[in-house]
Structure formats: structure tokens, C-alpha cells
Design a protein around this motif. Structure first.
Motif, PDB file in Angstrom:
ATOM      1  N   THR A 221       0.801  -1.226   0.000  1.00  0.00           N
ATOM      2  CA  THR A 221       0.000   0.000   0.000  1.00  0.00           C
ATOM      3  C   THR A 221       0.830   1.272   0.000  1.00  0.00           C
ATOM      4  O   THR A 221       0.371   2.306  -0.474  1.00  0.00           O
ATOM      5  CB  THR A 221      -0.931   0.037   1.224  1.00  0.00           C
ATOM      6  OG1 THR A 221      -0.132   0.000   2.427  1.00  0.00           O
ATOM      7  CG2 THR A 221      -1.891  -1.146   1.228  1.00  0.00           C
ATOM      8  N   HIS A 222       2.055   1.222   0.517  1.00  0.00           N
ATOM      9  CA  HIS A 222       2.886   2.421   0.614  1.00  0.00           C
ATOM     10  C   HIS A 222       3.863   2.493  -0.560  1.00  0.00           C
ATOM     11  O   HIS A 222       5.066   2.682  -0.390  1.00  0.00           O
ATOM     12  CB  HIS A 222       3.629   2.437   1.957  1.00  0.00           C
ATOM     13  CG  HIS A 222       2.740   2.772   3.113  1.00  0.00           C
ATOM     14  ND1 HIS A 222       1.539   2.131   3.354  1.00  0.00           N
ATOM     15  CD2 HIS A 222       2.877   3.694   4.106  1.00  0.00           C
ATOM     16  CE1 HIS A 222       0.989   2.632   4.443  1.00  0.00           C
ATOM     17  NE2 HIS A 222       1.768   3.580   4.912  1.00  0.00           N
TER      18      HIS A 222
ATOM     19  N   TYR B 112       7.962   4.646   1.341  1.00  0.00           N
ATOM     20  CA  TYR B 112       7.371   4.838   0.012  1.00  0.00           C
ATOM     21  C   TYR B 112       8.332   4.341  -1.049  1.00  0.00           C
ATOM     22  O   TYR B 112       9.537   4.253  -0.840  1.00  0.00           O
ATOM     23  CB  TYR B 112       7.060   6.322  -0.228  1.00  0.00           C
ATOM     24  CG  TYR B 112       5.998   6.563  -1.283  1.00  0.00           C
ATOM     25  CD1 TYR B 112       4.742   5.978  -1.182  1.00  0.00           C
ATOM     26  CD2 TYR B 112       6.248   7.383  -2.370  1.00  0.00           C
ATOM     27  CE1 TYR B 112       3.758   6.202  -2.132  1.00  0.00           C
ATOM     28  CE2 TYR B 112       5.271   7.629  -3.331  1.00  0.00           C
ATOM     29  CZ  TYR B 112       4.028   7.029  -3.216  1.00  0.00           C
ATOM     30  OH  TYR B 112       3.059   7.244  -4.146  1.00  0.00           O
TER      31      TYR B 112
ATOM     32  N   ASN C  50      -2.968  10.207  -5.295  1.00  0.00           N
ATOM     33  CA  ASN C  50      -2.158   9.728  -4.171  1.00  0.00           C
ATOM     34  C   ASN C  50      -2.527   8.303  -3.784  1.00  0.00           C
ATOM     35  O   ASN C  50      -3.693   7.908  -3.870  1.00  0.00           O
ATOM     36  CB  ASN C  50      -2.387  10.616  -2.937  1.00  0.00           C
ATOM     37  CG  ASN C  50      -1.449  11.794  -2.867  1.00  0.00           C
ATOM     38  OD1 ASN C  50      -0.234  11.624  -2.918  1.00  0.00           O
ATOM     39  ND2 ASN C  50      -2.006  12.993  -2.752  1.00  0.00           N
ATOM     40  N   ALA C  51      -1.517   7.541  -3.344  1.00  0.00           N
ATOM     41  CA  ALA C  51      -1.802   6.264  -2.692  1.00  0.00           C
ATOM     42  C   ALA C  51      -2.706   6.533  -1.493  1.00  0.00           C
ATOM     43  O   ALA C  51      -2.596   7.587  -0.847  1.00  0.00           O
ATOM     44  CB  ALA C  51      -0.504   5.601  -2.243  1.00  0.00           C
ATOM     45  N   GLU C  52      -3.610   5.616  -1.189  1.00  0.00           N
ATOM     46  CA  GLU C  52      -4.603   5.817  -0.131  1.00  0.00           C
ATOM     47  C   GLU C  52      -3.958   6.237   1.188  1.00  0.00           C
ATOM     48  O   GLU C  52      -4.484   7.096   1.899  1.00  0.00           O
ATOM     49  CB  GLU C  52      -5.415   4.528   0.067  1.00  0.00           C
ATOM     50  CG  GLU C  52      -6.608   4.681   0.984  1.00  0.00           C
ATOM     51  CD  GLU C  52      -7.657   5.649   0.451  1.00  0.00           C
ATOM     52  OE1 GLU C  52      -8.255   6.376   1.282  1.00  0.00           O
ATOM     53  OE2 GLU C  52      -7.867   5.699  -0.785  1.00  0.00           O
TER      54      GLU C  52
ATOM     55  N   GLU D  64       4.018   3.755  -4.971  1.00  0.00           N
ATOM     56  CA  GLU D  64       3.335   4.490  -6.035  1.00  0.00           C
ATOM     57  C   GLU D  64       2.368   3.575  -6.780  1.00  0.00           C
ATOM     58  O   GLU D  64       1.222   3.921  -7.027  1.00  0.00           O
ATOM     59  CB  GLU D  64       4.387   5.061  -6.986  1.00  0.00           C
ATOM     60  CG  GLU D  64       3.896   6.175  -7.873  1.00  0.00           C
ATOM     61  CD  GLU D  64       5.038   6.903  -8.565  1.00  0.00           C
ATOM     62  OE1 GLU D  64       4.964   8.133  -8.686  1.00  0.00           O
ATOM     63  OE2 GLU D  64       6.012   6.239  -8.985  1.00  0.00           O
ATOM     64  N   HIS D  65       2.858   2.380  -7.131  1.00  0.00           N
ATOM     65  CA  HIS D  65       2.009   1.352  -7.743  1.00  0.00           C
ATOM     66  C   HIS D  65       2.559  -0.017  -7.361  1.00  0.00           C
ATOM     67  O   HIS D  65       3.738  -0.285  -7.567  1.00  0.00           O
ATOM     68  CB  HIS D  65       1.993   1.463  -9.275  1.00  0.00           C
ATOM     69  CG  HIS D  65       1.252   2.661  -9.789  1.00  0.00           C
ATOM     70  ND1 HIS D  65      -0.121   2.734  -9.825  1.00  0.00           N
ATOM     71  CD2 HIS D  65       1.716   3.830 -10.270  1.00  0.00           C
ATOM     72  CE1 HIS D  65      -0.480   3.911 -10.326  1.00  0.00           C
ATOM     73  NE2 HIS D  65       0.609   4.597 -10.599  1.00  0.00           N
TER      74      HIS D  65
ATOM     75  N   HIS E 261       2.150  12.337  -0.723  1.00  0.00           N
ATOM     76  CA  HIS E 261       3.095  11.236  -0.516  1.00  0.00           C
ATOM     77  C   HIS E 261       4.532  11.735  -0.369  1.00  0.00           C
ATOM     78  O   HIS E 261       4.856  12.847  -0.803  1.00  0.00           O
ATOM     79  CB  HIS E 261       3.018  10.245  -1.692  1.00  0.00           C
ATOM     80  CG  HIS E 261       3.491  10.840  -2.979  1.00  0.00           C
ATOM     81  ND1 HIS E 261       4.822  10.920  -3.328  1.00  0.00           N
ATOM     82  CD2 HIS E 261       2.809  11.407  -4.014  1.00  0.00           C
ATOM     83  CE1 HIS E 261       4.947  11.490  -4.505  1.00  0.00           C
ATOM     84  NE2 HIS E 261       3.742  11.809  -4.943  1.00  0.00           N
TER      85      HIS E 261
END
Length: 475
Positions: free
Chosen positions: A164-165, A320, A355-357, A167-168, A364
Motif C-alpha cells: 500500500t505504501h 514509500y 495519491n496512494a490511499e 506508487e504502484h 506522498h
């Protein structure tokens, strides 16, 4: 013609279009003429929406590193030259429970370097330690294609920062295009999962200092003054590297048939919806998957090295992971666009929908490396970044070539910049500084000037400064 918008933002009118440059006065004055020639070549690709340089911009192959270039999806173009050869190259930071004083002792840091090297192949010819990882799974599914034992937080599914942390965690594409990959590349890629690579790739152990104005964001991210963090810089290795020459040739042949060209034979492009464009875009996504997995596995190896020194309970959650070489479909100005970033980092502000959740509330972390003997930075995007499609620098940017660096910089100068012989020495894994002289701090622009340019332009701000303690370089 030059238009100065203020706040480190200049607009240069070239023969074939407008180039936006985000740099302070000192950095702007130092830019060489060739970067403008390269930008004008790039602007000959039709229907360009936006072309810009971040302050770390410097000459590359076909396109300058430090370029953001945008086209509309409906009638635009994709260019392997503007993506670059190391597709998906990017940064990753992990947090540790350690403080600087815990690893101040140089003997301990040397022990840590040796331990990490047991788990992380840093030699260009060294093979992967992870023989049970299937390349077809990771290039198709990204981090979701890894065996469960390599996801360290798999036992806490509601808090799986590994997935989850970032970018993709997975880039979706038409996997039928994988049939075009030659058999020997599958084997080579299998040998390179979790390997560092050479050049400017590195693993760096750092101690951070929080900027007071962003202390609240730092605390939400789990950052503390004096905390030890791990920064990793690597990419898609040979999997992405094969696509540069392959598609330069394919695109050149197509451009010849179409009767179009550019002044630079290394600059190629094709319509997004053409067969050539779709082949490249889909396989580029596979390289992005390989890249994020590669950095994840490098971090996995580093974590194992820390465990050997600090005990089996040692944990290092990811802060991240992001990239700075790619072309992605993104929504800007209420329409889909193909955003190329070659040596530029996406820095989204608080509340931005991309943004990631985990970072919707704050924006981020934008991870900006220094140059081995200098500070790196953890930044956060600002709303003003919209004027540059939320792109900021990706590092300091080279100021001289590898050859020129070896000719002009002495080992003594390099050693002084690394504080050799002092308590603050930045330790390296190489036996001699000579072997990595071309990566010395003197090969790069002043990273503090680069960061000043970005902050002054209102594109992003510093959350934490990261001082190097130990560096592992690939050769």
C-alpha cells in the motif's frame, strides 16, 4: 525569447515551442546550450501540451534527463527516448527503529555493510539469490506476483505497507505482448531479481533531520529527528534496458515509412494508438512491474542484513517507493494525458486523487537522492506543482561526464568530500574510492541549489534532510 514568471519559473520560446524551466538564478545560468537544442528537437514531436526541465536537467541520449513532456491521449505520442533506457528506475525508503548514535561506531557500520552484501548482490555480474521467484509472475503482477514469504508484513493483511505504501504495486497491461520477449531475456531477468546494478544505483544508510515547518507531516509519516533510514536507488535492470535499443530501431523504421523524423537519430516517437506505440506502452508497464519488485527485493535483502547485526526482531517498514523514468496515462485538466518523466519525480500534494490511499491526507513522500557525500531529501508536493504536472527533480543531476570526472577530480578531493578519516566519514563498500570516482559528489550539481530551486518554485517542500552514513554502490 525569455519570459520570467517569477518564483524560479522561466518560459523559453524555442523554434518549435515553449520550454518551461524551474530553477533558481544560479542553476539557470549554469545550463549549457545543448539542453536547449535537445528541448527544441523534442518539441518537433507534434501537438505537445507541455515540456519542462527541472533544475537537475542535463544532457542525455535523445532527451535531457530532467524532462517532463506531455501529450493528450486522444491524439498524442509516446517516445522511448523521453522515457529513457532504465525504465522504472526510482527510489525507495525504509524506516528503522535506530538512531544515528546507534550506528555511529565505524566498526559497526563496516560490519553492517558486509552483512548487507551477503544478501544483496552488488556486483554487476552477480546472480539473484531468489530462485523461486517467477519472472512471468512479477512482470505481469508486480508485487502481487511475489511468493508470500517475501512480503514481510503478510501476517497483518490490514496493514500491508509493502503493497500500500508504494506508487504502484502493480501496473496493468495486456500480457499477450509478453510473447514478444526473447527467451534469453527471461533467463537473464531471472538472474537479476534483487540485484543492485551499477552506475548511479545505490543503497544508502542515512540519518534524518526534520524540517520544523513540516514536522506535523513528518510525525504522521513516522519520521523522527536522528532516525536511521534506508534509501535505495535502482530500476528494471536488463528487462527494461532491452527496450531502449529494440524500440528505437522499431520506431525509426516506422517513422521512415511514415515520412517523419527528428534532427537527432536517437529521438524517436510514435502515435499512442499505433501498433508500435501500443507494443511499447504495454511492455514498458512490464518493466515498471519488474522495477518495483527489484527495489522491494533489494530492501528485503537489506533487512536481512540488518537482522544479522541487530537481531531477528529487527523490522524496517517501507515509507514509500516511486519511479522517475516512465510514461503514464494520468488525468490532468479534466482529460487523460500521456505524461513522460525522464529523470523527474511525481510529487502530489495533499488531497490529490492520484495519491496512494495511505497518503491522501498529507501527500506522498517524494524521495530525492543526493550524491553519496551530500544530503538526500524527503519532500512533499505542493498545490503549485500543478503548473509542472506535479513533477520535481529526481536528484542533483550530473554536472560533468564520467570521463571528465575521472580526469578532473582527484582521489584526495573525493576523500575530503566523504570526510575520510573523521568520525563523520561516509563509509563505502568499495575497497578503493578509485573504483567509484565517476560517482563522486563533484560529478553532480549542488543538490542544495536544486532543492532551493524546487522550493522556490512552489513545487514541493522539504520534510526531512537525510545525511549519509554508509553507502553500498554496485560495480
Amino acid at each position: 525569447m525569455l519570459k520570467n514568471h517569477g518564483k524560479n519559473h522561466r518560459e523559453v520560446e524555442l523554434s518549435h515551442g515553449k520550454l518551461h524551466i524551474f530553477a533558481n538564478d544560479e542553476v539557470f545560468a549554469s545550463m549549457e546550450d545543448k539542453v536547449y537544442h535537445m528541448a527544441d528537437n523534442n518539441l518537433q514531436i507534434p501537438r505537445n501540451v507541455h515540456m519542462s526541465y527541472t533544475p537537475d536537467a542535463h544532457v542525455g541520449i535523445g532527451t535531457c534527463i530532467g524532462t517532463t513532456a506531455v501529450w493528450n491521449m486522444r491524439d498524442g505520442f509516446v517516445s522511448p527516448s523521453i522515457v529513457g533506457s532504465d525504465i522504472g528506475c526510482g527510489m525507495r525508503v525504509h524506516l528503522t527503529p535506530l538512531k544515528k548514535e546507534d550506528i555511529q561506531d565505524k566498526k559497526l557500520r563496516r560490519e553492517l555493510i558486509k552483512s548487507i552484501e551477503k544478501f544483496v548482490p552488488a556486483n554487476e555480474r552477480a546472480a539473484s539469490h531468489y530462485k523461486n521467484i517467477r519472472v512471468e509472475k512479477i512482470v505481469s503482477e508486480g508485487l502481487h506476483g511475489l511468493p508470500p514469504e517475501y512480503i514481510p508484513d503478510r501476517y497483518t493483511p490490514k496493514q500491508r505497507k509493502s503493497l500500500t505504501h508504494v506508487e504502484h504495486a502493480k501496473f496493468d497491461f495486456d500480457t499477450d505482448f509478453l510473447e514478444q520477449i526473447p527467451d534469453k531475456m527471461w533467463s537473464r531477468a531471472w538472474q537479476q531479481v534483487g540485484t543492485l546494478g551499477g552506475g548511479n544505483h545505490f543503497i544508502e544508510i542515512q540519518a534524518i533531520h526534520i524540517r520544523e515547518e513540516n514536522r506535523e507531516i513528518a510525525e504522521k509519516w513516522g519520521l523522527e529527528d536522528g532516525q536511521v533510514v534506508i534509501m535505495i536507488h535502482s530500476g528494471s535492470r536488463a528487462w527494461g534496458g532491452m527496450m531502449g535499443p529494440k524500440y528505437t530501431k522499431t520506431f525509426k523504421e516506422a517513422m521512415s515509412r511514415w515520412g517523419v523524423g527528428t534532427p537527432d537519430p536517437n529521438l524517436v516517437y510514435a502515435p499512442i494508438d499505433s501498433d508500435q506505440g501500443q507494443q511499447y506502452i504495454n511492455l514498458m508497464q512490464s518493466a515498471l512491474n519488474f522495477a518495483v519488485v527489484n527495489r522491494h527485493m533489494l530492501a528485503y535483502g537489506v533487512r536481512e542484513g540488518f537482522k544479522e547485526v541487530f537481531g531477528s526482531d529487527f523490522e524496517a517498514p517501507v515509507l514509500y517507493d516511486l519511479m522517475h523514468n516512465y510514461a503514464l496515462k494520468e488525468f490532468h485538466r479534466n482529460q487523460p494525458m500521456m505524461v513522460h518523466r525522464k529523470g523527474t519525480t511525481r510529487a502530489l500534494p495533499a488531497g490529490h486523487f492520484l495519491n496512494a490511499e495511505a497518503y491522501k491526507e498529507t501527500g506522498h513522500p517524494a524521495l530525492i537522492p543526493g550524491s553519496m557525500g551530500t544530503s538526500s531529501y524527503i519532500m512533499v508536493g505542493a498545490k503549485g506543482g500543478e503548473k509542472n504536472f506535479y513533477s520535481i527533480c529526481h536528484g542533483a543531476g550530473r554536472v560533468r561526464s564520467r570521463r571528465a570526472t575521472k580526469e578532473l577530480i582527484t582521489i584526495d578531493e573525493f576523500a575530503e568530500s566523504m570526510k575520510v578519516g573523521t568520525d563523520e566519514e561516509v563509509l563505502v563498500n568499495q575497497r578503493t574510492l578509485q573504483s567509484i570516482l565517476d560517482e563522486c559528489p563533484q560529478a553532480y550539481k549542488d543538490v542544495d541549489q536544486i532543492i532551493d530551486s524546487i522550493e522556490g518554485a512552489g513545487l514541493a517542500s522539504v520534510v526531512a534532510e537525510c545525511k549519509p552514513l554508509a553507502v553500498i554502490k554496485g560495480v
